[in-house]
Design an enzyme around this catalytic site. Structure first.
Site, PDB file in Angstrom:
ATOM      1  N   LYS A  73      39.020 109.027   4.915  1.00  0.00           N
ATOM      2  CA  LYS A  73      39.526 110.060   5.822  1.00  0.00           C
ATOM      3  C   LYS A  73      39.110 111.465   5.377  1.00  0.00           C
ATOM      4  CE  LYS A  73      42.445 107.226   8.242  1.00  0.00           C
ATOM      5  NZ  LYS A  73      42.388 105.910   7.614  1.00  0.00           N
TER       6      LYS A  73
HETATM    7  C1  LIG Z   1      42.527 104.596   8.139  1.00  0.00           C
HETATM    8  C2  LIG Z   1      42.063 103.477   7.283  1.00  0.00           C
HETATM    9  C3  LIG Z   1      41.466 102.324   7.818  1.00  0.00           C
HETATM   10  C4  LIG Z   1      41.337 102.104   9.308  1.00  0.00           C
HETATM   11  O1  LIG Z   1      40.451 103.001   9.919  1.00  0.00           O
HETATM   12  P1  LIG Z   1      40.476 103.192  11.507  1.00  0.00           P
HETATM   13  O2  LIG Z   1      39.521 104.276  11.789  1.00  0.00           O
HETATM   14  O3  LIG Z   1      41.891 103.541  11.855  1.00  0.00           O
HETATM   15  O4  LIG Z   1      40.077 101.879  12.111  1.00  0.00           O
HETATM   16  C5  LIG Z   1      40.999 101.371   6.948  1.00  0.00           C
HETATM   17  N1  LIG Z   1      41.126 101.502   5.611  1.00  0.00           N
HETATM   18  C6  LIG Z   1      41.703 102.586   5.061  1.00  0.00           C
HETATM   19  C7  LIG Z   1      41.827 102.664   3.592  1.00  0.00           C
HETATM   20  C8  LIG Z   1      42.185 103.615   5.869  1.00  0.00           C
HETATM   21  O5  LIG Z   1      42.755 104.688   5.321  1.00  0.00           O
END
Ligand SMILES: *Cc1c(COP(=O)(O)O)cnc(C)c1O
Length: 455
Positions: free
Chosen positions: A111
């Site tokens: 993120k």
């Molecule tokens: C947010 C997240 C996901 C999922 O990603 P999306 O874009 O919501 O499909 C998977 N793994 C981790 C560690 C995350 O923080």
């Protein structure tokens, strides 16, 4: 670049307004009116760029004329200074497994890659001295990434809704130990889908939204998708052959970015959606029925989602850009709790996507085997994608997206390999720090009141 809503393709928006709004007022998600398509020669040229130039090239397609390529370049260079690997991301080859590590940013999950850029884009917007209030729902990692990107910003308040007791201790602590007067952590007595629903309801309440000058940075924000497209290109250039990507998936943002990369001309074979037992995407990709069930807590909490919001963007494609049809399906979803794709629509979906479900016991086994055999520790989300990649039968090589650092899921790792892992340097002493957060009911009125009280 003009933008439209998945539920109305006749009204145009520019990048700045879709960046600030996140969600269209008709409840739809924003999409670019058309995509730039790169030719083979273009790809050849792009393959020579470093990550920073590649990111500037790709992102500026979407942000111009508001943010031109040079501006994006300076934002990118600033955004990624704190990453602890030279190229922002790192393709690691572990005994034949191609792992794209996306967790070298300040809060140890992918993120950060988009959120650090978004934080700096806010600086480019003239707010007319009006404070922006960002309200965001998190399944554990978006919240901390948003804090790292937006703390101490004078003109921004950040309200973060996380599901109470449904994220890992370390995920929570990274958020709640941050001392900054513009950050408000709220634990909502519900699950992530409840948090996400509240944020969407606030966005759709025109009066409230205007009153607090509300903005959003959830994964439905198009700018996040755009920043995530870049590493698909990067990985392809490192691999130099048509590849699959296996992606740990929750809200369908990250894997959807891979789909956009494919539409832009990147030779991707299959996008492999890995889910845990919250398997709505596994079910829709295999059967065509999109039907949210009750959220079940799992060892990969950032994927404990049943309403995969970004899927609506793919629907627009599956329905051959028929905005009415998207609207009707979403209405049926809200009235009857499901909708179902026709056979030819399912074929379109399966042309680009496959899906596999990996449950908690399999996740634990994969983490353990990986550690015993290769001495490498996977986080539980990444482990689901490793598990999914084992089940794929096509000829292409597969790149697995490593979405988080294992330290964030300390207890699960201990369960899997029988020992604790050491914190990365920047998080030494984290567990002893004082936390600050409010616990509130899953109630729209109460949350609105809380926000109004604070601003
Ligand atoms: C947010 C997240 C996901 C999922 O990603 P999306 O874009 O919501 O499909 C998977 N793994 C981790 C560690 C995350 O923080």
């Amino acid at each position: 670049m003009n933008y439209i809503s998945t539920r109305d393709k006749k009204t145009y928006f520019d990048f700045k307004s879709i960046f600030l709004r996140g969600l269209a007022s008709d409840g739809g998600l924003f999409l670019p009116e058309k995509l730039r398509k790169y030719s083979k020669d273009d790809l050849q040229r792009l393959s020579k760029l470093n990550y920073f130039d590649l990111a500037s090239e790709i992102i500026s397609n979407f942000s111009e004329p508001f943010l031109k390529k040079d501006k994006i370049k300076s934002i990118i260079e600033k955004a990624y200074v704190n990453f602890d690997t030279k190229d922002v991301v790192k393709l690691n080859k572990i005994n034949g497994v191609n792992l794209l590590e996306l967790y070298h940013g300040p809060t140890l999950a992918f993120k950060d890659i988009a959120m650090q850029v978004i934080g700096l884009i806010f600086d480019e917007i003239d707010l007319n001295k009006k404070k922006i209030n960002i309200v965001v729902a998190t399944s554990g990692d978006t919240g901390s990434a948003a804090i790292a990107a937006l703390k101490e910003k004078k003109d921004i308040n950040l309200f973060i809704l996380h599901p109470y007791k449904k994220i890992s201790d370390i995920q929570r602590k990274i958020m709640t130990t941050c001392v900054s007067s513009n950050i408000f952590n709220i634990a909502v007595k519900g699950n992530f889908d409840d948090c996400q629903k509240i944020v969407k309801q606030m966005f759709n309440d025109e009066k409230f939204r205007e009153k607090i000058n509300m903005s959003g940075v959830n994964s439905i924000n198009w700018a996040r998708i755009v920043c995530q497209i870049v590493y698909y290109f990067y990985a392809y250039f490192k691999m130099q052959s048509k590849i699959n990507f296996a992606v740990p998936t929750g809200n369908f943002g990250d894997v959807y970015a891979g789909f956009v990369a494919k539409k832009m001309g990147l030779p991707i074979n299959k996008l492999i959606v890995a889910t845990n037992n919250n398997d709505i995407l596994f079910r829709v990709i295999n059967s065509g029925e999109y039907k949210p069930l009750k959220v079940k807590p799992s060892l990969s909490p950032s994927m404990d989602i049943q309403v995969a919001s970004n899927f609506e963007r793919l629907l627009f494609h599956i329905f051959k850009e028929d905005d009415k049809k998207v609207k009707i399906s979403m209405q049926k979803l809200s009235d009857e709790g499901f909708f179902k794709l026709e056979k030819d629509e399912l074929n379109i979906l399966q042309n680009d996507f496959e899906a596999e479900r990996v449950d908690d016991s399999e996740t634990l086994r994969i983490i353990k085997d990986f550690f015993v055999n290769y001495g490498f520790i996977l986080d539980p989300h990444t482990a689901t994608a490793v598990g999914a990649s084992y089940k794929i039968k096509n000829e292409s090589k597969t790149v697995i997206l490593g979405t988080a650092h294992p330290f964030k899921f300390l207890d699960t790792i201990k369960l899997a390999i029988g020992k604790k892992i050491e914190p990365p340097k920047k998080f030494l002493g984290l567990t002893e720090k004082v936390e600050k957060f409010e616990i509130l009911d899953n109630n729209l009125v109460e949350l609105k009141k809380f926000i109004l009280d604070k601003i």
